[in-house]
Design an enzyme around this catalytic site. Structure first.
Site, mmCIF file in Angstrom:
data_model
loop_
_atom_site.group_PDB
_atom_site.id
_atom_site.type_symbol
_atom_site.label_atom_id
_atom_site.label_comp_id
_atom_site.label_asym_id
_atom_site.label_seq_id
_atom_site.Cartn_x
_atom_site.Cartn_y
_atom_site.Cartn_z
ATOM 1 N N ASN A 115 0.855 -1.192 0.000
ATOM 2 C CA ASN A 115 0.000 0.000 0.000
ATOM 3 C C ASN A 115 0.889 1.240 0.000
ATOM 4 O O ASN A 115 2.106 1.134 -0.021
ATOM 5 C CB ASN A 115 -0.946 -0.035 1.210
ATOM 6 C CG ASN A 115 -0.171 -0.149 2.508
ATOM 7 O OD1 ASN A 115 0.602 0.740 2.868
ATOM 8 N ND2 ASN A 115 -0.327 -1.280 3.192
ATOM 9 N N ASP B 218 -4.402 -6.673 5.111
ATOM 10 C CA ASP B 218 -5.464 -7.525 5.679
ATOM 11 C C ASP B 218 -5.447 -8.912 5.032
ATOM 12 O O ASP B 218 -5.997 -9.866 5.584
ATOM 13 C CB ASP B 218 -6.834 -6.887 5.447
ATOM 14 C CG ASP B 218 -6.993 -5.624 6.289
ATOM 15 O OD1 ASP B 218 -6.522 -5.628 7.438
ATOM 16 O OD2 ASP B 218 -7.570 -4.640 5.785
HETATM 17 N N1 CTP Z 1 -4.232 -3.510 11.768
HETATM 18 C C1 CTP Z 1 -3.582 -4.580 12.327
HETATM 19 N N2 CTP Z 1 -3.494 -5.758 11.656
HETATM 20 C C2 CTP Z 1 -4.072 -5.899 10.457
HETATM 21 C C3 CTP Z 1 -4.758 -4.805 9.861
HETATM 22 C C4 CTP Z 1 -4.804 -3.617 10.554
HETATM 23 O O1 CTP Z 1 -3.043 -4.440 13.426
HETATM 24 N N3 CTP Z 1 -3.974 -7.060 9.828
HETATM 25 C C5 CTP Z 1 -4.299 -2.252 12.533
HETATM 26 C C6 CTP Z 1 -3.663 -1.065 11.857
HETATM 27 O O2 CTP Z 1 -2.279 -0.964 12.201
HETATM 28 C C7 CTP Z 1 -4.455 0.089 12.435
HETATM 29 C C8 CTP Z 1 -5.826 -0.501 12.649
HETATM 30 O O3 CTP Z 1 -5.663 -1.921 12.685
HETATM 31 O O4 CTP Z 1 -3.953 0.498 13.672
HETATM 32 C C9 CTP Z 1 -6.855 -0.148 11.623
HETATM 33 O O5 CTP Z 1 -6.359 -0.429 10.335
HETATM 34 P P1 CTP Z 1 -7.208 -0.053 9.027
HETATM 35 O O6 CTP Z 1 -6.452 -0.506 7.829
HETATM 36 O O7 CTP Z 1 -7.645 1.377 9.101
HETATM 37 O O8 CTP Z 1 -8.514 -0.894 9.227
HETATM 38 P P2 CTP Z 1 -8.764 -2.432 9.173
HETATM 39 O O9 CTP Z 1 -8.855 -2.950 10.548
HETATM 40 O O10 CTP Z 1 -7.765 -3.094 8.284
HETATM 41 O O11 CTP Z 1 -10.212 -2.494 8.551
HETATM 42 P P3 CTP Z 1 -10.692 -2.027 7.082
HETATM 43 O O12 CTP Z 1 -9.532 -2.352 6.173
HETATM 44 O O13 CTP Z 1 -11.879 -2.867 6.855
HETATM 45 O O14 CTP Z 1 -10.986 -0.557 7.193
#
Ligand code: CTP
Length: 403
Positions: free
Chosen positions: A211, A280
């Site tokens: 990303n 993710d």
């Molecule tokens: N995060 C994490 N582990 C993952 C994905 C995200 O610890 N596998 C953490 C990120 O470091 C951040 C928080 O979760 O502190 C939110 O990440 P974000 O990308 O905004 O959201 P997601 O939880 O991934 O959800 P979505 O992608 O559906 O918005």
């Protein structure tokens, strides 16, 4: 970052004295009022006029060089007493020996003795001189008396030897001063873990899914915590940012690496901030050899990664504070508040990719700090200033939680 601060540079006669012109200039650019005291030998390597031009202040080399019109300004007392921090660099074996034994027989040694501010010493000399047990004993003695000693760098020395004895880089010298004076030390004794940057999920040896995260927010968070006195561990995904000085850094590549690194470090941490943009999903399997193209379309099957923040939130240690970040493109506050609950975090810092001056790659951010009972919307500010506001909020929340 140093505006209003008085920094005293003590320069003794090591060959690296010439590098201090750059240090003086960097400090002036950061807003410091820079005063310079040189030993006579240092002036044989670089002139005092060079520092007078760069700092716009008189440079002192002689204890008796006093302005008769201003008898209250006794240079060797006033300069040391007024300083917010002193950096002695390069520090020769001679000045180290004098300071360790309370000898005050020239302008630099007499200026340091009355000082009550942090004094940082950067030894720089021939490797065998540095390793000499008398010099090492003097260094240990100075440490015991509260002086901060910067470890010399290793490399090719001016005397022709390879080994330890080089003056640390100008950036490291400036960082050590920033750490000493730029911030209140209100995070002393706290252990802080910050994750930063993107992750890379490889699907063959040459390609990966990632990303746009640059890591700038996480690096700023790590640096600011260190400047406020915390013991900081930074777990970094692949970034192009220069590694900060004085911070334990663990480099990681994939979400799995980052998960393992966080899990191995998390137990002893007081504050954990997940600012990394963790993938993710990751390819179900990565090919051992480069995938060759065909005429048709291609599909990569992905599986979920560990949600590191959620794991931390669900297994939160007593008195541990867990903060996540949330990057959104719509319904920023609503979606971010949902993450606060779902991941059992104490705080979520929400930012939107759509807001000018926020998000990836830029040096500024626009953040809303969300906790169970509060929402604090910050204006656009530098990522370092955002970090300060986040720590202010964390310290407030921790104090409230612990009451
Ligand atoms: N995060 C994490 N582990 C993952 C994905 C995200 O610890 N596998 C953490 C990120 O470091 C951040 C928080 O979760 O502190 C939110 O990440 P974000 O990308 O905004 O959201 P997601 O939880 O991934 O959800 P979505 O992608 O559906 O918005």
């Amino acid at each position: 970052m140093l505006s209003g601060k008085k920094i005293l540079l003590g320069i003794s006669g090591g060959i690296a004295a010439y590098k201090m012109a750059n240090v003086a200039s960097m400090l002036v650019k950061l807003g410091a009022d820079v005063r310079v005291v040189m030993t006579e030998n240092a002036t044989k390597i670089i002139t005092k006029e060079a520092f007078e031009v760069l700092t716009k202040n008189k440079v002192y080399t002689d204890v008796f060089d006093q302005n008769p019109a201003d008898v209250k300004f006794v240079p060797h007392i006033t300069l040391g007493e007024e300083a917010d921090a002193i950096l002695i660099a390069p520090a020769t074996a001679n000045i180290i020996g004098k300071l360790a034994n309370g000898i005050a027989d020239d302008m630099l040694s007499t200026t340091v003795l009355p000082a009550r501010c942090p004094v940082i010493i950067a030894p720089s000399m021939n490797v065998h001189m540095y390793e000499n047990r008398i010099v090492q004993d003097n260094i240990e003695k100075l440490k015991r008396f509260g002086y901060e000693i910067l470890e010399p760098a290793s490399g090719h020395l001016a005397c022709g030897y390879d080994g330890k004895g080089k003056l640390p880089s100008e950036d490291e010298l400036v960082d050590s001063l920033l750490k000493a004076v730029a911030k209140p030390h209100d995070m002393e004794g706290l252990k802080v873990l910050v994750t930063a940057g993107p992750t890379r999920e490889a699907f063959d040896p040459v390609r990966f899914i990632t990303n746009h995260s640059s890591g700038k927010m996480g690096y700023a968070l790590a640096e600011v915590a260190a400047m406020r006195g915390a013991e900081v561990t930074l777990i970094s995904g692949p970034t192009f940012i220069k590694k900060p000085y004085g911070i334990k850094i663990i480099d990681t590549v994939s979400a799995e690496d980052m998960y393992n690194a966080v899990m191995s470090e998390e137990k002893e941490q007081d504050i954990i901030i997940m600012s990394a943009a963790v993938a993710d999903y990751t390819p179900i399997c990565a090919a051992d050899e480069k995938i060759k193209k065909n005429d048709g379309d291609m599909t990569i099957s992905l599986k979920r990664t560990h949600d590191i923040l959620k794991t931390l939130g669900e297994n939160k240690g007593e008195k541990q504070f867990i903060c996540g970040f949330s990057m959104e493109t719509e319904n920023v506050i609503e979606n971010s508040r949902a993450k606060l609950g779902k991941k059992k975090a104490d705080m979520i810092c929400a930012n939107s990719l759509r807001t000018p001056g926020a998000g990836y790659m830029v040096d500024t951010n626009v953040v809303t700090i969300i906790t169970k009972d509060n929402e604090e919307e910050l204006p656009i500010m530098s990522k370092h200033d955002v970090s300060d506001r986040i720590y202010d909020a964390i310290l407030r929340e921790r104090a409230a939680q612990n009451n």
